[in-house]
Design a protein around this motif. Sequence first.
Motif, PDB file in Angstrom:
ATOM      1  N   ASP A 152       0.828  -1.216   0.000  1.00  0.00           N
ATOM      2  CA  ASP A 152       0.000   0.000   0.000  1.00  0.00           C
ATOM      3  C   ASP A 152       0.857   1.258   0.000  1.00  0.00           C
ATOM      4  N   ASP A 153       2.003   1.219   0.692  1.00  0.00           N
ATOM      5  CA  ASP A 153       2.940   2.356   0.656  1.00  0.00           C
ATOM      6  C   ASP A 153       3.399   2.610  -0.778  1.00  0.00           C
ATOM      7  N   ILE A 154       3.729   1.533  -1.481  1.00  0.00           N
ATOM      8  CA  ILE A 154       4.208   1.651  -2.863  1.00  0.00           C
ATOM      9  C   ILE A 154       3.108   2.198  -3.773  1.00  0.00           C
ATOM     10  N   LYS A 155       1.879   1.773  -3.544  1.00  0.00           N
ATOM     11  CA  LYS A 155       0.748   2.279  -4.344  1.00  0.00           C
ATOM     12  C   LYS A 155       0.605   3.791  -4.208  1.00  0.00           C
ATOM     13  N   ILE A 156       0.764   4.294  -2.980  1.00  0.00           N
ATOM     14  CA  ILE A 156       0.624   5.730  -2.723  1.00  0.00           C
ATOM     15  C   ILE A 156       1.759   6.504  -3.390  1.00  0.00           C
ATOM     16  N   ILE A 157       2.963   5.944  -3.317  1.00  0.00           N
ATOM     17  CA  ILE A 157       4.161   6.640  -3.784  1.00  0.00           C
ATOM     18  C   ILE A 157       4.336   6.559  -5.307  1.00  0.00           C
ATOM     19  N   ALA A 158       3.774   5.527  -5.919  1.00  0.00           N
ATOM     20  CA  ALA A 158       4.021   5.274  -7.347  1.00  0.00           C
ATOM     21  C   ALA A 158       3.692   6.467  -8.230  1.00  0.00           C
ATOM     22  N   LYS A 159       2.554   7.109  -7.978  1.00  0.00           N
ATOM     23  CA  LYS A 159       2.123   8.186  -8.877  1.00  0.00           C
ATOM     24  C   LYS A 159       3.084   9.380  -8.869  1.00  0.00           C
ATOM     25  N   PRO A 160       3.383   9.996  -7.706  1.00  0.00           N
ATOM     26  CA  PRO A 160       4.333  11.125  -7.727  1.00  0.00           C
ATOM     27  C   PRO A 160       5.758  10.726  -8.103  1.00  0.00           C
ATOM     28  N   ALA A 161       6.106   9.442  -7.937  1.00  0.00           N
ATOM     29  CA  ALA A 161       7.473   9.001  -8.244  1.00  0.00           C
ATOM     30  C   ALA A 161       7.666   8.680  -9.718  1.00  0.00           C
ATOM     31  N   ILE A 162       6.570   8.449 -10.458  1.00  0.00           N
ATOM     32  CA  ILE A 162       6.682   8.004 -11.849  1.00  0.00           C
ATOM     33  C   ILE A 162       6.169   9.036 -12.845  1.00  0.00           C
ATOM     34  N   ARG A 163       5.231   9.901 -12.442  1.00  0.00           N
ATOM     35  CA  ARG A 163       4.510  10.739 -13.413  1.00  0.00           C
ATOM     36  C   ARG A 163       5.420  11.610 -14.281  1.00  0.00           C
ATOM     37  N   HIS A 164       6.611  11.977 -13.779  1.00  0.00           N
ATOM     38  CA  HIS A 164       7.521  12.818 -14.546  1.00  0.00           C
ATOM     39  C   HIS A 164       8.595  12.002 -15.262  1.00  0.00           C
ATOM     40  N   ARG A 165       8.546  10.685 -15.100  1.00  0.00           N
ATOM     41  CA  ARG A 165       9.596   9.832 -15.656  1.00  0.00           C
ATOM     42  C   ARG A 165       9.135   9.038 -16.874  1.00  0.00           C
ATOM     43  N   ILE A 166       7.877   9.167 -17.246  1.00  0.00           N
ATOM     44  CA  ILE A 166       7.377   8.438 -18.408  1.00  0.00           C
ATOM     45  C   ILE A 166       6.783   9.418 -19.411  1.00  0.00           C
ATOM     46  N   GLN A 167       6.748   8.990 -20.663  1.00  0.00           N
ATOM     47  CA  GLN A 167       6.103   9.770 -21.717  1.00  0.00           C
ATOM     48  C   GLN A 167       5.040   8.907 -22.375  1.00  0.00           C
ATOM     49  N   LEU A 168       3.839   9.455 -22.511  1.00  0.00           N
ATOM     50  CA  LEU A 168       2.752   8.705 -23.133  1.00  0.00           C
ATOM     51  C   LEU A 168       2.928   8.671 -24.646  1.00  0.00           C
ATOM     52  N   SER A 169       2.387   7.636 -25.260  1.00  0.00           N
ATOM     53  CA  SER A 169       2.376   7.557 -26.718  1.00  0.00           C
ATOM     54  C   SER A 169       1.503   8.677 -27.278  1.00  0.00           C
ATOM     55  N   PRO A 170       1.865   9.229 -28.448  1.00  0.00           N
ATOM     56  CA  PRO A 170       1.122  10.379 -29.004  1.00  0.00           C
ATOM     57  C   PRO A 170      -0.377  10.126 -29.155  1.00  0.00           C
ATOM     58  N   HIS A 171      -0.768   8.920 -29.588  1.00  0.00           N
ATOM     59  CA  HIS A 171      -2.203   8.669 -29.815  1.00  0.00           C
ATOM     60  C   HIS A 171      -2.983   8.672 -28.503  1.00  0.00           C
ATOM     61  N   ILE A 172      -2.323   8.302 -27.398  1.00  0.00           N
ATOM     62  CA  ILE A 172      -2.981   8.325 -26.087  1.00  0.00           C
ATOM     63  C   ILE A 172      -3.162   9.768 -25.613  1.00  0.00           C
ATOM     64  N   GLU A 173      -2.137  10.589 -25.830  1.00  0.00           N
ATOM     65  CA  GLU A 173      -2.233  12.005 -25.450  1.00  0.00           C
ATOM     66  C   GLU A 173      -3.347  12.700 -26.218  1.00  0.00           C
TER      67      GLU A 173
END
Length: 309
Positions: free
Chosen positions: A267-288
């Motif tokens: 559960d700790d990892i679930k809470i932390i995952a979003k702020p820890a990953i959101r700036h480290r990935i790029q979505l595919s153009p069609h998804i954006e």
Amino acid sequence: MKNELASLLAKYEQRILGQNLNLKFLVSAILAGGHVLIEGVPGTGKTQMVRTLASLLGGSFNRIQFTPDLLPSDITGSTIYNMKESSFQTIKGPVFTNILLADEINRTPAKTQAALLEAMEEKQVTIQGETYQLPEVFFVVATQNPIEFEGTYRLPEAQQDRFLFKLQIDFPSFEEEKNVLKQVLENDVKDDQASAILDMGTFLSIRKEIEKVTLGDGVLDYIMQIVRKTRESEVIRFGASTRAAISIGKAGQSWAYLSGRDYVTPDDIKIIAKPAIRHRIQLSPHIELEGVTVDQVIEELVGSIPVPR
């Protein structure tokens, strides 16, 4: 130690209203030895949030307003010739502090943004070929404005990856914003600094305790599955790095410690995952183009992975 941290969080939440989760993320990040990128519209109390944390920790605080004409030496420092003493003198820049607020970091060119890279990763800076160590507690909080892009420079991926968390500051609820207004108008919270709850020595002792927080094999596998899934997903163009997995692990330890435990749960990892990953990935153009957000993708991705028991 845990009681002192609980007192620090309580005082922090008393002075900064409506941002309880983000305040805990900030404290977790500095305990984990990471840095934070904050995105939010002007006037939501980002500067006050960081300044108050420095006061509560009894640490030094500096602020840099990033502008298009800011030079790397304006951050790190420079060497000047002292005519009176007939010698060169090193003037250390604002980066020599415990907590550094890099305000509107995306308003300055990449060359100046990169001046922070060595400091953030190595805790040292080089001035005229000579290396200087930064304080052992060195925490960078950078802000950027998400609604005004004229005259801004996108942060390089290499620099974004050096931030432990990316936090999104939104407006507080009606009641919380009303309480902020009352506090200011009634002078309940003055502009003076908050009294320190900890000192740097105690803070470093707490950091050493956090390193002993247990990360079981099941939780480590869970972290790795999340990170590797970002690289395999069809909706993600570029996935998270190995540094992301390390960041999630360290942040999980500090989050568990703040929650009064000596072990990390899924559960700790679930809470932390979003702020820890959101700036480290790029979505595919069609998804954006479909209007899907990074946070929605992370939620779906994490939800698709079986939780270890």
